[in-house]
Write an enzyme that holds these catalytic residues in place. Sequence first.
Site, mmCIF file in Angstrom:
data_model
loop_
_atom_site.group_PDB
_atom_site.id
_atom_site.type_symbol
_atom_site.label_atom_id
_atom_site.label_comp_id
_atom_site.label_asym_id
_atom_site.label_seq_id
_atom_site.Cartn_x
_atom_site.Cartn_y
_atom_site.Cartn_z
ATOM 1 N N ASP A 160 0.971 -1.158 -0.106
ATOM 2 C CA ASP A 160 -0.082 -0.056 0.106
ATOM 3 C C ASP A 160 0.964 1.067 0.047
ATOM 4 O O ASP A 160 2.118 1.052 0.297
ATOM 5 C CB ASP A 160 -0.862 0.077 1.183
ATOM 6 N N ASP A 218 -0.005 4.991 0.897
ATOM 7 C CA ASP A 218 -0.182 6.055 2.043
ATOM 8 C C ASP A 218 -0.040 5.388 3.508
ATOM 9 O O ASP A 218 -0.937 4.305 3.875
ATOM 10 C CB ASP A 218 -1.541 6.714 1.683
HETATM 11 MG MG LIG Z 1 -2.745 3.146 3.755
#
Ligand SMILES: [Mg+2]
Length: 182
Positions: free
Chosen positions: A6, A8
């Site tokens: 992922d 962020d």
């Molecule tokens: Mg995230």
Amino acid sequence: MLIILDRDGVINEYDGNYICSAEEWHPIPGSIDAVARLCNAGHRIAIATNQSGIARGYYDTDELDAMHDKMAQLVEAAGGHIDFIAYCPHHPDDQCDCRKPLTGLLRQIRGHFHISALTGAIMVGDSRKDLEAGAAEGCQPILVRTGNGLDTERHLEARPIADTRVFDNLAQVADWVIGAGL
Ligand SMILES: [Mg+2]
Ligand SMILES: [Zn+2]
């Protein structure tokens, strides 16, 4: 091994506010080096990231590309390489099939690498939806305590996801993957 990250809260700092420009995109200390170390250990790196800020009109695909150019340049300068970035530009109400916890982004990654299954891959995230998407595709789910991670960890106690491993940050994930010779 294929390692899916992922973005962020895993690679860059994330406090719940949308990152809307390359200027606002700041790596978590140690994360860029972690990606480079994983590459140097022979792993392939892909990113699967929900970016509903596009559908919400907070930023456009040019600005997203600028963020990803910044990220890619930092990783390359550290001696690593990001092979593929899959992102979902849709709004949660759009009923797309790629917004995590759905698995469209992971299927795009499978297509990019021409592999029929992600069994044996790792999915690293700071949110439950990352772990659910990874688990649904047969990845080893790994939670990091950066970004939303502490909150996610608390909720996991009540509603666990099988075989999830938890680390403080991406640097510790890299230590584990490399140390274990995965
Ligand atoms: Mg995230
Ligand atoms: Zn989508």
